[in-house]
Write an enzyme that holds these catalytic residues in place. Structure first.
Site, short mmCIF file in Angstrom:
data_model
loop_
_atom_site.label_atom_id
_atom_site.label_comp_id
_atom_site.label_asym_id
_atom_site.label_seq_id
_atom_site.Cartn_x
_atom_site.Cartn_y
_atom_site.Cartn_z
N TYR A 327 22.09 67.95 67.13
CA TYR A 327 22.91 67.60 68.29
C TYR A 327 24.13 66.82 67.83
CZ TYR A 327 20.86 62.91 67.90
OH TYR A 327 20.46 61.67 67.45
N CYS A 328 25.17 66.84 68.66
CA CYS A 328 26.37 66.04 68.43
C CYS A 328 26.94 65.67 69.80
CB CYS A 328 27.39 66.79 67.57
SG CYS A 328 27.96 68.36 68.27
N THR A 329 28.14 65.15 69.85
CA THR A 329 28.68 64.65 71.11
C THR A 329 28.89 65.75 72.14
OG1 THR A 329 29.83 62.92 69.87
CG2 THR A 329 30.52 63.28 72.15
N ILE A 356 25.38 65.67 73.65
CA ILE A 356 24.79 64.47 74.24
C ILE A 356 25.34 64.22 75.64
CG2 ILE A 356 24.46 61.98 73.94
CD1 ILE A 356 25.06 62.48 70.92
#
Length: 474
Positions: A327-329, A356
């Protein structure tokens, strides 16, 4: 998605929601399928993830994929003529956009695509943004487009429509961020008299849109890794908890250490990288990617991820690479990272759809596995569940998030240093930073987006706020 830093004030976003714009009929979405199984079309049945049967999506196998579109548009002269035609259609719009009639909105977007003529797209795109008073920043590269723009909804939608008239850029991954009512209420420059309808409190503090040409839209440094050809499987926020709660899944945070420091998913592995380009070497080292015959020897201990061992007992069956959930932003780094892992031999690679931000927006706090706050590249600095503004501020000496406790530390000096950069700066660097800060506070003439503007009030520390409250209560 795209990071936009400047000297003094970061841009601002507010409430984020994903624009779920489906591809045109009979078109092929490079992000469909993978590991999600739905038995109905347009029905209300909940898609079911089948993790062991997950297969990476290969765009090149589809006759209607973007690669086929690229072949159809391979004539550079035809591409330039097409761009000129579209640009002329927009340039014929002579009336000005009355920016008093709508609220501001911010949209971050990206699309991986085979785009060798990206340089020809720069001028018409920049001209259109300036004409419609849309500010922000956009990156064009041979692998696609990545950007964040701000303006009234009508203008932003026109820019996005212009971009997607190129068939290769159709189906942009978009995250919309309307400006909050509080920000809108104090917005000083939202009027036709403002050059780009962007004043002191606008989300982006640029006097023009920046359209840059680069080698990559998100820098990994490995040209052979191509999300255009294949990516991992997207997992929706509502199904994310099930995936990362599985003990057979290794959850990896693809962001940088200054981001993971203030929040991450429960049990996630932190690579402790300072830049996305460091991620490939971390993967190689931590998973000990070493081929023995036809199998990859790797053992991941989830209890202590730093210890990756090799079994010497030949009687034991070699361990294969684990299932990965990343996952990332907002999603762009995960998409490229998933392509990297697939090229390294990983078979099951998943990543959080919408990042996120989408998870914090959709998943209730009572059901959430997120811990802490999420760093964002705008004036909010961080957000919490429900995308409420977080408690962190920004150190203008190193652009890292800092807490109220960090601002009480002796290493903290406004505009100069914080506990995370104090020991890394020489005294000469600190003196230069103090001189710049003094110049800014007295004249507001530091170059960049804040040139010529009066400085904002220096924020009070938590201690000063407490003393002020005590004084007023006496």
């Amino acid at each position: 998605m795209l990071r936009f830093y400047h000297w003094r004030f970061p841009p601002s976003l507010a409430v984020v929601r994903m624009l779920s714009s489906p591809p045109p009929p009979h078109s092929h979405s490079p992000f469909s399928g993978g590991g999600v199984n739905s038995n109905s079309v347009g029905g209300n049945s909940k898609p079911e993830l089948q993790f062991p049967q997950s297969q990476p999506h290969k765009l090149s196998s589809s006759p209607s994929s973007s690669l086929k579109s690229t072949v159809a548009c391979s004539n550079a002269g035809a591409i330039r003529r097409s761009m000129a035609t579209v640009s002329q259609a927009f340039s014929e719009r002579t009336e000005s956009i009355d920016s008093d009639l709508g609220s501001l909105v911010v949209v971050s977007f990206y699309k991986f695509a085979d785009f060798p003529e990206h340089a020809d797209f720069r001028k018409p795109l920049k001209d259109l943004c300036e004409k419609l008073r849309v500010s922000g920043g956009i990156i064009l590269a041979p692998e696609g487009i990545n950007g964040s723009i701000c303006g009234i909804r009508e203008s932003v939608e026109e820019v996005l429509a212009f971009i997607q008239r190129d068939v290769r850029l159709n189906g942009l991954r978009q995250v919309e961020t309307p400006v909050s009512p509080e920000q809108e209420a104090i917005h000083h420059g939202h009027s036709s008299s403002s050059p780009l309808a962007a004043g002191e409190d606008a989300p982006f503090r640029w006097d023009h849109v920046r359209v840059k040409l680069k080698k990559e839209i998100v820098t990994l440094g490995i040209p052979s890794v191509s999300p255009i050809e294949r990516v991992g499987t997207y997992v929706s926020p509502e199904e994310w908890n099930e995936l990362i709660s599985d003990p057979e899944t290794v959850v990896i945070d693809v962001r940088n250490t200054y981001e993971t420091r203030i929040g991450k998913f429960k049990g996630a592995v932190d690579p402790c990288t300072t830049a996305f380009r460091n991620f490939p070497s971390w993967v190689e080292n931590q998973f000990a990617l070493k081929q023995e015959g036809n199998e990859t020897q790797a053992k991941v201990e989830k209890e202590d991820f730093s210890e990756i061992t090799h079994k010497e007992d030949k009687a034991e069956k070699p361990k294969t690479l684990p299932r990965i959930a990343m996952y990332c932003t907002g999603g762009i780094r995960c998409e490229k990272a998933s392509s990297l892992l697939l090229s390294q031999g990983f078979e099951e690679v998943y990543h959080l759809k919408g990042g996120i931000l989408k998870y914090l927006e959709e998943v209730p706090k009572t059901e959430s596995l997120w811990e802490g706050e999420c760093f964002v590249f705008d004036k909010r600095v961080s957000v919490e569940h429900g995308l409420a503004q977080g408690t962190h501020k920004l150190c203008y000496g190193c652009k890292q998030p800092i807490s109220d406790e960090d601002m009480e530390a002796p290493e903290y000096e406004y505009g100069v240093s914080c506990p995370y950069c104090y020991s890394k700066k020489s005294e000469e660097e600190k003196e230069r930073a103090r001189a710049r800060q003094t110049q800014f506070e007295e004249w507001g003439v530091i170059g960049g987006p804040d040139k010529g503007r009066r400085p904002a009030t220096k924020p009070d520390s938590p201690r000063k706020k407490i003393n002020a409250k005590l004084g007023s209560s006496i």
